[in-house]
Motif scaffolding. Sequence first.
Motif, PDB file in Angstrom:
ATOM      1  N   SER A 133       0.830  -1.207   0.000  1.00 55.62           N
ATOM      2  CA  SER A 133       0.000   0.000   0.000  1.00 55.62           C
ATOM      3  C   SER A 133       0.864   1.256   0.000  1.00 55.62           C
ATOM      4  O   SER A 133       0.452   2.300   0.499  1.00 55.62           O
ATOM      5  CB  SER A 133      -0.887  -0.004   1.244  1.00 55.62           C
TER       6      SER A 133
ATOM      7  N   ALA B 215       2.115   6.364   5.078  1.00 53.73           N
ATOM      8  CA  ALA B 215       3.023   7.408   5.560  1.00 53.73           C
ATOM      9  C   ALA B 215       3.893   6.814   6.667  1.00 53.73           C
ATOM     10  O   ALA B 215       3.574   5.759   7.228  1.00 53.73           O
ATOM     11  CB  ALA B 215       2.223   8.595   6.080  1.00 53.73           C
TER      12      ALA B 215
ATOM     13  N   ASN C 147       2.769   0.360  12.469  1.00 56.42           N
ATOM     14  CA  ASN C 147       2.194  -0.897  11.985  1.00 56.42           C
ATOM     15  C   ASN C 147       3.284  -1.942  11.751  1.00 56.42           C
ATOM     16  O   ASN C 147       2.991  -3.055  11.356  1.00 56.42           O
ATOM     17  CB  ASN C 147       1.449  -0.632  10.671  1.00 56.42           C
TER      18      ASN C 147
ATOM     19  N   GLY D  65       5.829  -4.396   6.456  1.00 56.42           N
ATOM     20  CA  GLY D  65       6.778  -5.193   5.683  1.00 56.42           C
ATOM     21  C   GLY D  65       6.206  -5.311   4.296  1.00 56.42           C
ATOM     22  O   GLY D  65       5.076  -4.881   4.054  1.00 56.42           O
TER      23      GLY D  65
ATOM     24  N   GLN E  89       0.587   0.225  16.946  1.00 53.55           N
ATOM     25  CA  GLN E  89      -0.659   0.767  16.373  1.00 53.55           C
ATOM     26  C   GLN E  89      -1.077   2.086  17.017  1.00 53.55           C
ATOM     27  O   GLN E  89      -2.271   2.370  17.133  1.00 53.55           O
ATOM     28  CB  GLN E  89      -1.808  -0.250  16.504  1.00 53.55           C
TER      29      GLN E  89
ATOM     30  N   GLU F 186       1.723  -8.498   9.178  1.00 52.48           N
ATOM     31  CA  GLU F 186       2.077  -7.120   8.811  1.00 52.48           C
ATOM     32  C   GLU F 186       0.932  -6.130   9.019  1.00 52.48           C
ATOM     33  O   GLU F 186      -0.162  -6.474   9.195  1.00 52.48           O
ATOM     34  CB  GLU F 186       2.547  -7.048   7.363  1.00 52.48           C
TER      35      GLU F 186
HETATM   36  C1  FAD Z   1      -4.411  -2.455  -0.113  1.00 52.50           C
HETATM   37  C2  FAD Z   1      -3.548  -2.572   1.103  1.00 52.50           C
HETATM   38  C3  FAD Z   1      -2.348  -3.275   1.025  1.00 52.50           C
HETATM   39  C4  FAD Z   1      -1.525  -3.390   2.150  1.00 52.50           C
HETATM   40  N1  FAD Z   1      -0.348  -4.053   2.046  1.00 52.50           N
HETATM   41  C5  FAD Z   1       0.470  -4.127   3.102  1.00 52.50           C
HETATM   42  C6  FAD Z   1       1.737  -4.790   3.003  1.00 52.50           C
HETATM   43  O1  FAD Z   1       2.131  -5.307   1.968  1.00 52.50           O
HETATM   44  N2  FAD Z   1       2.511  -4.814   4.113  1.00 52.50           N
HETATM   45  C7  FAD Z   1       2.127  -4.229   5.296  1.00 52.50           C
HETATM   46  O2  FAD Z   1       2.886  -4.278   6.251  1.00 52.50           O
HETATM   47  N3  FAD Z   1       0.943  -3.623   5.402  1.00 52.50           N
HETATM   48  C8  FAD Z   1       0.112  -3.534   4.351  1.00 52.50           C
HETATM   49  N4  FAD Z   1      -1.066  -2.877   4.472  1.00 52.50           N
HETATM   50  C9  FAD Z   1      -1.413  -2.254   5.763  1.00 52.50           C
HETATM   51  C10 FAD Z   1      -0.950  -0.759   5.889  1.00 52.50           C
HETATM   52  O3  FAD Z   1      -1.359  -0.037   4.762  1.00 52.50           O
HETATM   53  C11 FAD Z   1       0.561  -0.609   6.011  1.00 52.50           C
HETATM   54  O4  FAD Z   1       1.047  -1.355   7.105  1.00 52.50           O
HETATM   55  C12 FAD Z   1       1.040   0.854   6.135  1.00 52.50           C
HETATM   56  O5  FAD Z   1       2.426   0.875   6.387  1.00 52.50           O
HETATM   57  C13 FAD Z   1       0.360   1.621   7.205  1.00 52.50           C
HETATM   58  O6  FAD Z   1       0.674   2.973   6.983  1.00 52.50           O
HETATM   59  P1  FAD Z   1      -0.470   4.080   6.896  1.00 52.50           P
HETATM   60  O7  FAD Z   1       0.199   5.401   6.695  1.00 52.50           O
HETATM   61  O8  FAD Z   1      -1.492   3.673   5.928  1.00 52.50           O
HETATM   62  O9  FAD Z   1      -0.997   3.983   8.389  1.00 52.50           O
HETATM   63  P2  FAD Z   1      -2.441   4.051   8.996  1.00 52.50           P
HETATM   64  O10 FAD Z   1      -3.297   2.971   8.475  1.00 52.50           O
HETATM   65  O11 FAD Z   1      -2.901   5.446   8.942  1.00 52.50           O
HETATM   66  O12 FAD Z   1      -2.054   3.709  10.507  1.00 52.50           O
HETATM   67  C14 FAD Z   1      -1.562   2.456  10.898  1.00 52.50           C
HETATM   68  C15 FAD Z   1      -1.525   2.418  12.415  1.00 52.50           C
HETATM   69  O13 FAD Z   1      -0.552   3.340  12.904  1.00 52.50           O
HETATM   70  C16 FAD Z   1      -1.162   4.330  13.724  1.00 52.50           C
HETATM   71  N5  FAD Z   1      -0.508   5.608  13.398  1.00 52.50           N
HETATM   72  C17 FAD Z   1      -0.406   6.221  12.195  1.00 52.50           C
HETATM   73  N6  FAD Z   1       0.333   7.353  12.287  1.00 52.50           N
HETATM   74  C18 FAD Z   1       0.703   7.457  13.583  1.00 52.50           C
HETATM   75  C19 FAD Z   1       1.482   8.403  14.320  1.00 52.50           C
HETATM   76  N7  FAD Z   1       2.042   9.464  13.755  1.00 52.50           N
HETATM   77  N8  FAD Z   1       1.638   8.174  15.640  1.00 52.50           N
HETATM   78  C20 FAD Z   1       1.089   7.108  16.247  1.00 52.50           C
HETATM   79  N9  FAD Z   1       0.355   6.180  15.611  1.00 52.50           N
HETATM   80  C21 FAD Z   1       0.170   6.347  14.297  1.00 52.50           C
HETATM   81  C22 FAD Z   1      -2.642   4.300  13.401  1.00 52.50           C
HETATM   82  O14 FAD Z   1      -3.390   4.674  14.521  1.00 52.50           O
HETATM   83  C23 FAD Z   1      -2.845   2.831  13.062  1.00 52.50           C
HETATM   84  O15 FAD Z   1      -3.012   2.061  14.208  1.00 52.50           O
HETATM   85  C24 FAD Z   1      -1.917  -2.786   3.375  1.00 52.50           C
HETATM   86  C25 FAD Z   1      -3.123  -2.091   3.441  1.00 52.50           C
HETATM   87  C26 FAD Z   1      -3.927  -1.975   2.332  1.00 52.50           C
HETATM   88  C27 FAD Z   1      -5.197  -1.195   2.448  1.00 52.50           C
END
Ligand code: FAD
Length: 366
Positions: free
Chosen positions: A7, A12, A19, A22, A124, A366
């Motif tokens: 993703s 970010a 999270n 990986g 998280q 992950e």
């Molecule tokens: C289509 C899709 C594919 C994905 N593929 C993968 C993959 O291959 N590998 C993988 O590991 N994950 C995957 N994910 C899950 C996720 O998108 C990733 O882990 C990504 O790194 C999370 O980053 P984000 O910015 O989207 O975080 P968010 O989803 O916004 O947040 C993730 C967690 O971190 C917390 N958080 C965010 N920012 C902060 C901050 N500044 N301080 C404290 N807590 C915070 C949030 O509360 C939440 O619990 C996928 C998700 C989707 C929808």
Amino acid sequence: MPTYPASKSIAAIGGMVMNNCGGEKTLRYGQMRDFVNEIDVVLADGNEYTFGPISKEQLEAKMEQDNFEGEVYRKTFKLLDENYDLVKQAKPRTSKNSAGYALWEVWDKEEGVFDLSQLFVGSQGTLGILTDARVRLVKQPKHRRLATLFMKDWDKLPELVNDLLEVEPESLETFDDETMKLGLRFMPQIAQEAGENLLSFASQFTPELKIGMKMMGMPKLVVMAEFAEDDEDVMNEKLNKLPSIADAYDGVYLRIPKEGEGEKYWTMRRKSFSLLRESVGGKRTAPFIDDICVQPKDLPDVLPKVLEILEDEDIDVTLAGHAGSGNFHIIPLMDLTKEEEKEKIPRISKKVYKIIIEHGGTITAE
Ligand SMILES: Cc1cc2nc3c(=O)[nH]c(=O)nc-3n(C[C@H](O)[C@H](O)[C@H](O)COP(=O)(O)OP(=O)(O)OC[C@H]3O[C@@H](n4cnc5c(N)ncnc54)[C@H](O)[C@@H]3O)c2cc1C
């Protein structure tokens, strides 16, 4: 930053750290926690603190502080030191894990290093708000080449994965026919995202069509093994081992796309999760056992058992994932408007998680 998730276009750094993300390169490089040097976090008292690895002497000094930070260090050290062996033994034996707090990563008695940043990675956002992170990067290997293996069915996938791991690819990923079908349906959008016009994007799939004709149908599974090395000869040596691996299996077709042509597979693989959230044959994806992970050596035992549980419950599944890390996104297709379908979810989860835990795996990688 080799830990980027599939993703990556919407992720970010705060979410990636919290999270413990990986992705396709975790097989060689590890998860986000392996790249975090130091973080700044706002804690429950409203103040911002810096956490990273500190020595036993620095830890003693922190614990003597008569403030909130001192209390955090005192309490976590007490908990971890008193339960040292119990905590270390609880660490999943997989290369990836995102379940629970990674207590086992914080206190290393042998090395005398205490690193509270590791407690925040993967938490998280439940322990504090991340405001900054100092992370490590790696140098891109100079040469890279993708090999694709098309499988007629997924019976031999666990064995094939283990054979391919012997050749040490940088990535070893997979996606299934449902992803491919949806990829074809949504090709105009995918081509647009890849920055190409539909016709030239679609024409890139001619070699796969030919393979499909040889296989007399769409492959059930595409396995992607990418090789990346600084030394081109080393990379080619690895690629040269692939034909004999593929030949050892019935119904496995190997194709090494031309340089640069591999990007279409990566687009498909990275989009697989969101593609599968579309409706498939009137049913919707129900991701409740969608991030299981075991050691690859356990896949021949675990994967058939998990798929059998779903088959017994008469559930179709889609499959994609980080095969080389033993991490699969098995996503059942269900009609959740029906009560009897909903009832299957806790029943199946319990059975699947039991198998995963028995093998020292994790229910969410992950
Ligand atoms: C289509 C899709 C594919 C994905 N593929 C993968 C993959 O291959 N590998 C993988 O590991 N994950 C995957 N994910 C899950 C996720 O998108 C990733 O882990 C990504 O790194 C999370 O980053 P984000 O910015 O989207 O975080 P968010 O989803 O916004 O947040 C993730 C967690 O971190 C917390 N958080 C965010 N920012 C902060 C901050 N500044 N301080 C404290 N807590 C915070 C949030 O509360 C939440 O619990 C996928 C998700 C989707 C929808």
